[in-house]
Design a protein around this motif. Structure first.
Motif, PDB file in Angstrom:
ATOM      1  N   UNK A 114      56.250  41.070  26.604  1.00  0.00           N
ATOM      2  CA  UNK A 114      55.519  42.098  27.346  1.00  0.00           C
ATOM      3  C   UNK A 114      54.054  42.137  26.926  1.00  0.00           C
ATOM      4  N   UNK A 115      53.796  41.999  25.640  1.00  0.00           N
ATOM      5  CA  UNK A 115      52.420  42.015  25.133  1.00  0.00           C
ATOM      6  C   UNK A 115      51.630  40.810  25.642  1.00  0.00           C
ATOM      7  N   UNK A 116      52.251  39.650  25.639  1.00  0.00           N
ATOM      8  CA  UNK A 116      51.586  38.446  26.145  1.00  0.00           C
ATOM      9  C   UNK A 116      51.267  38.613  27.629  1.00  0.00           C
ATOM     10  N   UNK A 117      52.214  39.150  28.387  1.00  0.00           N
ATOM     11  CA  UNK A 117      51.993  39.390  29.820  1.00  0.00           C
ATOM     12  C   UNK A 117      50.818  40.341  30.012  1.00  0.00           C
ATOM     13  N   UNK A 118      50.769  41.423  29.226  1.00  0.00           N
ATOM     14  CA  UNK A 118      49.698  42.402  29.344  1.00  0.00           C
ATOM     15  C   UNK A 118      48.335  41.768  29.037  1.00  0.00           C
ATOM     16  N   UNK A 119      48.282  40.925  28.025  1.00  0.00           N
ATOM     17  CA  UNK A 119      47.022  40.268  27.671  1.00  0.00           C
ATOM     18  C   UNK A 119      46.560  39.340  28.792  1.00  0.00           C
ATOM     19  N   UNK A 120      47.487  38.572  29.365  1.00  0.00           N
ATOM     20  CA  UNK A 120      47.136  37.656  30.453  1.00  0.00           C
ATOM     21  C   UNK A 120      46.625  38.425  31.671  1.00  0.00           C
ATOM     22  N   UNK A 121      47.284  39.518  32.027  1.00  0.00           N
ATOM     23  CA  UNK A 121      46.860  40.308  33.181  1.00  0.00           C
ATOM     24  C   UNK A 121      45.512  40.980  32.922  1.00  0.00           C
ATOM     25  N   UNK A 122      45.268  41.412  31.697  1.00  0.00           N
ATOM     26  CA  UNK A 122      43.973  41.997  31.363  1.00  0.00           C
ATOM     27  C   UNK A 122      42.860  40.965  31.513  1.00  0.00           C
ATOM     28  N   UNK A 123      43.100  39.749  31.065  1.00  0.00           N
ATOM     29  CA  UNK A 123      42.109  38.676  31.208  1.00  0.00           C
ATOM     30  C   UNK A 123      41.885  38.344  32.675  1.00  0.00           C
ATOM     31  N   UNK A 124      42.971  38.277  33.463  1.00  0.00           N
ATOM     32  CA  UNK A 124      42.853  38.009  34.900  1.00  0.00           C
ATOM     33  C   UNK A 124      42.035  39.102  35.589  1.00  0.00           C
ATOM     34  N   UNK A 125      42.304  40.353  35.251  1.00  0.00           N
ATOM     35  CA  UNK A 125      41.548  41.466  35.834  1.00  0.00           C
ATOM     36  C   UNK A 125      40.081  41.381  35.443  1.00  0.00           C
ATOM     37  N   UNK A 126      39.810  41.009  34.210  1.00  0.00           N
ATOM     38  CA  UNK A 126      38.429  40.846  33.755  1.00  0.00           C
ATOM     39  C   UNK A 126      37.713  39.780  34.582  1.00  0.00           C
ATOM     40  N   UNK A 127      38.372  38.635  34.797  1.00  0.00           N
ATOM     41  CA  UNK A 127      37.747  37.572  35.590  1.00  0.00           C
ATOM     42  C   UNK A 127      37.518  38.005  37.031  1.00  0.00           C
ATOM     43  N   UNK A 128      38.471  38.737  37.596  1.00  0.00           N
ATOM     44  CA  UNK A 128      38.285  39.258  38.955  1.00  0.00           C
ATOM     45  C   UNK A 128      37.065  40.178  39.011  1.00  0.00           C
ATOM     46  N   UNK A 129      36.914  41.048  38.029  1.00  0.00           N
ATOM     47  CA  UNK A 129      35.833  42.034  38.028  1.00  0.00           C
ATOM     48  C   UNK A 129      34.475  41.394  37.761  1.00  0.00           C
ATOM     49  N   UNK A 130      34.429  40.379  36.907  1.00  0.00           N
ATOM     50  CA  UNK A 130      33.152  39.779  36.525  1.00  0.00           C
ATOM     51  C   UNK A 130      32.661  38.765  37.560  1.00  0.00           C
ATOM     52  N   UNK A 131      33.592  38.104  38.224  1.00  0.00           N
ATOM     53  CA  UNK A 131      33.244  37.016  39.140  1.00  0.00           C
ATOM     54  C   UNK A 131      32.207  37.437  40.177  1.00  0.00           C
ATOM     55  N   UNK A 132      32.464  38.510  40.886  1.00  0.00           N
ATOM     56  CA  UNK A 132      31.524  38.960  41.916  1.00  0.00           C
ATOM     57  C   UNK A 132      31.105  40.409  41.693  1.00  0.00           C
ATOM     58  N   UNK A 133      31.318  40.892  40.493  1.00  0.00           N
ATOM     59  CA  UNK A 133      31.002  42.272  40.120  1.00  0.00           C
ATOM     60  C   UNK A 133      31.843  43.295  40.876  1.00  0.00           C
ATOM     61  N   UNK A 134      32.955  42.861  41.460  1.00  0.00           N
ATOM     62  CA  UNK A 134      33.896  43.786  42.078  1.00  0.00           C
ATOM     63  C   UNK A 134      35.258  43.117  42.218  1.00  0.00           C
ATOM     64  N   UNK A 135      36.232  43.909  42.586  1.00  0.00           N
ATOM     65  CA  UNK A 135      37.568  43.384  42.845  1.00  0.00           C
ATOM     66  C   UNK A 135      37.833  43.627  44.321  1.00  0.00           C
ATOM     67  N   UNK A 136      37.992  42.538  45.076  1.00  0.00           N
ATOM     68  CA  UNK A 136      38.184  42.687  46.513  1.00  0.00           C
ATOM     69  C   UNK A 136      39.643  42.980  46.851  1.00  0.00           C
ATOM     70  N   UNK A 137      39.911  43.130  48.144  1.00  0.00           N
ATOM     71  CA  UNK A 137      41.257  43.513  48.579  1.00  0.00           C
ATOM     72  C   UNK A 137      42.291  42.440  48.262  1.00  0.00           C
ATOM     73  N   UNK A 138      41.927  41.180  48.368  1.00  0.00           N
ATOM     74  CA  UNK A 138      42.879  40.101  48.088  1.00  0.00           C
ATOM     75  C   UNK A 138      43.247  40.053  46.603  1.00  0.00           C
TER      76      UNK A 138
END
Length: 100
Positions: A57-81
């Motif tokens: 569960x901890x590994x999953x949480x870390x991976x999702x946090x990193x994915x969310x970070x990349x989504x947010x940093x890529x274009x400075x927002x998180x789009x609908x997709x």
């Protein structure tokens, strides 16, 4: 769920008002605080044992946090997709938890 639900509602309200930065910071900051501070204080008061299942569960949480970070940093927002991707991953994770 009990500690994250108020932050979730606050994030929905701020998102509808166009304050998306507050929404993202609120959810991520609250969850990090709950995990690190509350778990740290609880462990200090009464030492805890960790089940091996929690490591996954901890590994999953870390991976999702990193994915969310990349989504947010890529274009400075998180789009609908990207939002739908995160929701889909969450629903898949819930299905996994229910079936195990």
């Amino acid at each position: 769920m009990g500690t994250s639900l108020p932050e979730f509602v606050t994030s929905i309200i701020t998102s509808t008002k166009g304050e998306c930065d507050i929404a993202l910071g609120n959810v991520i900051g609250s969850n990090i605080f709950n995990i690190l501070f509350i778990l740290g204080i609880s462990s200090f008061v009464s030492p805890m044992t960790i089940e091996p299942k929690l490591i996954l569960d901890s590994i999953f949480m870390i991976i999702i946090t990193i994915l969310t970070y990349f989504f947010a940093v890529k274009e400075k927002d998180i789009n609908k997709y990207e939002s739908l991707t995160l929701i889909g991953i969450y629903l898949g994770y819930l299905t996994y938890l229910i079936n195990t």
